[in-house]
Motif scaffolding. Sequence first.
Motif, mmCIF file in Angstrom:
data_model
loop_
_atom_site.group_PDB
_atom_site.id
_atom_site.type_symbol
_atom_site.label_atom_id
_atom_site.label_comp_id
_atom_site.label_asym_id
_atom_site.label_seq_id
_atom_site.Cartn_x
_atom_site.Cartn_y
_atom_site.Cartn_z
ATOM 1 N N UNK A 251 0.827 -1.210 0.000
ATOM 2 C CA UNK A 251 0.000 0.000 0.000
ATOM 3 C C UNK A 251 0.863 1.262 0.000
ATOM 4 N N UNK A 252 1.975 1.236 0.704
ATOM 5 C CA UNK A 252 2.889 2.377 0.701
ATOM 6 C C UNK A 252 3.486 2.579 -0.680
ATOM 7 N N UNK A 253 3.880 1.504 -1.322
ATOM 8 C CA UNK A 253 4.511 1.589 -2.634
ATOM 9 C C UNK A 253 3.599 2.200 -3.689
ATOM 10 N N UNK A 254 2.296 2.086 -3.486
ATOM 11 C CA UNK A 254 1.319 2.607 -4.449
ATOM 12 C C UNK A 254 0.970 4.079 -4.234
ATOM 13 N N UNK A 255 1.455 4.662 -3.155
ATOM 14 C CA UNK A 255 1.100 6.037 -2.835
ATOM 15 C C UNK A 255 1.769 7.030 -3.784
ATOM 16 N N UNK A 256 1.141 8.201 -3.934
ATOM 17 C CA UNK A 256 1.759 9.292 -4.689
ATOM 18 C C UNK A 256 3.028 9.751 -3.963
ATOM 19 N N UNK A 257 3.918 10.381 -4.736
ATOM 20 C CA UNK A 257 5.215 10.777 -4.204
ATOM 21 C C UNK A 257 5.094 11.668 -2.975
ATOM 22 N N UNK A 258 4.179 12.636 -3.008
ATOM 23 C CA UNK A 258 4.070 13.556 -1.879
ATOM 24 C C UNK A 258 3.645 12.845 -0.603
ATOM 25 N N UNK A 259 2.827 11.798 -0.721
ATOM 26 C CA UNK A 259 2.432 11.035 0.467
ATOM 27 C C UNK A 259 3.592 10.189 0.980
ATOM 28 N N UNK A 260 4.369 9.626 0.076
ATOM 29 C CA UNK A 260 5.542 8.865 0.503
ATOM 30 C C UNK A 260 6.534 9.764 1.234
ATOM 31 N N UNK A 261 6.698 10.987 0.759
ATOM 32 C CA UNK A 261 7.603 11.939 1.422
ATOM 33 C C UNK A 261 7.140 12.180 2.850
ATOM 34 N N UNK A 262 5.852 12.454 3.007
ATOM 35 C CA UNK A 262 5.327 12.741 4.343
ATOM 36 C C UNK A 262 5.495 11.549 5.278
ATOM 37 N N UNK A 263 5.189 10.356 4.804
ATOM 38 C CA UNK A 263 5.238 9.179 5.675
ATOM 39 C C UNK A 263 6.676 8.843 6.068
ATOM 40 N N UNK A 264 7.590 8.832 5.103
ATOM 41 C CA UNK A 264 8.972 8.496 5.441
ATOM 42 C C UNK A 264 9.594 9.551 6.357
ATOM 43 N N UNK A 265 9.251 10.806 6.137
ATOM 44 C CA UNK A 265 9.755 11.840 7.042
ATOM 45 C C UNK A 265 9.150 11.682 8.423
ATOM 46 N N UNK A 266 7.843 11.456 8.477
ATOM 47 C CA UNK A 266 7.157 11.345 9.769
ATOM 48 C C UNK A 266 7.668 10.173 10.590
ATOM 49 N N UNK A 267 7.880 9.011 9.965
ATOM 50 C CA UNK A 267 8.318 7.859 10.766
ATOM 51 C C UNK A 267 9.715 8.086 11.317
ATOM 52 N N UNK A 268 10.562 8.779 10.556
ATOM 53 C CA UNK A 268 11.915 9.016 11.055
ATOM 54 C C UNK A 268 11.942 10.104 12.122
ATOM 55 N N UNK A 269 11.069 11.081 12.024
ATOM 56 C CA UNK A 269 10.915 12.050 13.097
ATOM 57 C C UNK A 269 10.371 11.367 14.347
ATOM 58 N N UNK A 270 9.378 10.487 14.160
ATOM 59 C CA UNK A 270 8.814 9.753 15.300
ATOM 60 C C UNK A 270 9.879 8.923 15.993
ATOM 61 N N UNK A 271 10.742 8.277 15.214
ATOM 62 C CA UNK A 271 11.782 7.452 15.827
ATOM 63 C C UNK A 271 12.866 8.298 16.488
ATOM 64 N N UNK A 272 13.137 9.480 15.943
ATOM 65 C CA UNK A 272 14.094 10.366 16.607
ATOM 66 C C UNK A 272 13.572 10.784 17.971
ATOM 67 N N UNK A 273 12.295 11.144 18.041
ATOM 68 C CA UNK A 273 11.709 11.499 19.332
ATOM 69 C C UNK A 273 11.564 10.275 20.229
ATOM 70 N N UNK A 274 11.360 9.100 19.626
ATOM 71 C CA UNK A 274 11.302 7.869 20.422
ATOM 72 C C UNK A 274 12.642 7.598 21.094
ATOM 73 N N UNK A 275 13.733 7.839 20.373
ATOM 74 C CA UNK A 275 15.045 7.657 20.974
ATOM 75 C C UNK A 275 15.269 8.609 22.134
ATOM 76 N N UNK A 276 14.869 9.857 21.966
ATOM 77 C CA UNK A 276 15.034 10.845 23.033
ATOM 78 C C UNK A 276 14.194 10.471 24.251
ATOM 79 N N UNK A 277 12.917 10.148 24.016
ATOM 80 C CA UNK A 277 12.018 9.817 25.122
ATOM 81 C C UNK A 277 12.432 8.528 25.820
#
Length: 441
Positions: A251-277
């Motif tokens: 389902x991710x692979x089928x997404x438009x480019x702008x949605x893939x950008x948002x998701x990949x950025x968001x998960x890495x931001x989430x994991x950065x904050x997960x490491x801090x917390x």
Amino acid sequence: MSILNINDLALQLVALDFSDEHSPNNVGPTKTSRALAIIHLAAHDAYAQVTKKFKPRLEDIPARPSTLDTSEATGSTALLCAGFRAATLLYPDFKEFIDTTAANFFNPNDGDCCSNLACKYGEQIADAWIAHRMNDGSSAPQLDTLYNQAAGRHRPDPLRPQQQTLGRNWGLVNPFVLSSVFTDAFLKAPPPLDCPEYATAFNEVKRDGKNDLPQKAPDKAVIGIFWGYDGANKIGVPPRLYNQVIRAIEDFQKLEHDRQIKILTAINVAMADAGIASWYWKYLYDVWRPVVGIREADAGWGPKGQGDKNPATTGDPFWLPLGAPNSNPINQPASNGTPNFPAYPSGHATFGAACFETAAALMGKTPEEINVKFVSDEFDGVTTDNTGAVRPKYEANFSLRKAIMDNNQSRIYLGVHWQFDATGGEEVGKAIAIKVAEAFK
């Protein structure tokens, strides 16, 4: 040209950073998650500013040149150059590798990936992100030997008695999205050593996490190793694994480019904050790992001879865990071991829940509704175990909910965490996912 190219590059850099006894540019899952977040944020904001499809995350972002058009091609060019530039600044030891990769997309110009205006603008945004995070607390010392000798407190792995502890100051790094670790990702204290919950967790990991692979149920050992990524040679750390899982979702692979950008950025931001917390709570509570807790459970054992004072536990002074997999060791055979930071909460559980819950929310689904077929680098038919034996290739099929559950449980099956570490990590990861998904919706 897309965010997938930058994500590919970033994940290769993580593996290289932990390869062939290289001293990492971004040591541990903590600094790695920060680096991945910055690389993706630079790419995200370059694309956002050029195409105007969504808002950038950086407030003081360089102004967009008036002569730049808003096309997808121009936005993608800026995205790539921002990603390459951020990667070069965060992984300086691999500049030649990054330049070679960039050359596949652009004509080099005096060491820059590209000479056109869109590319230069992307590089400016990357520089702005690096400057923005320059004084975020990540440069504080991360290794020390400040161990507390009391029962229940974190101390070195007996297999590595000179082990330093990693990340004592990481919980003080400025988060990316959270306003405060304490208010946005609160975690209650772990169960006391003398209570029934602790005894239940103790007896579970003593049984299921012991280093007796020939006698261990194969499915438990497979789950433990499949989700490993414990900084092993050519594999790296957990944030790389969780990126790979998201990339494998159809389902991710089928997404438009702008949605893939948002998701990949968001998960890495989430994991950065997960490491801090996660690291904030780890060092606040300073809970010992099973390899120490089980060996010193009975009265008379350990530096102070206190034991855990729990009538429902029985110590084993010879107990060793199956251990975090020391895959692809340069010198064989090598021992597996226990990570060099406190147990509660589990970093794996925090990173995994933050990533998978964020991705599901931004795809408009629940983790139960998203399925993926995935080959872990720990079981790719190439990676060797700590003795040098090649592990077979295994393609797993699971939902993101099962991924969260198995990722949590894997740490008990390796004998490096208590069950309450896993549940605590998932709790923190979910809280972070809510905040990040809202920020990137």
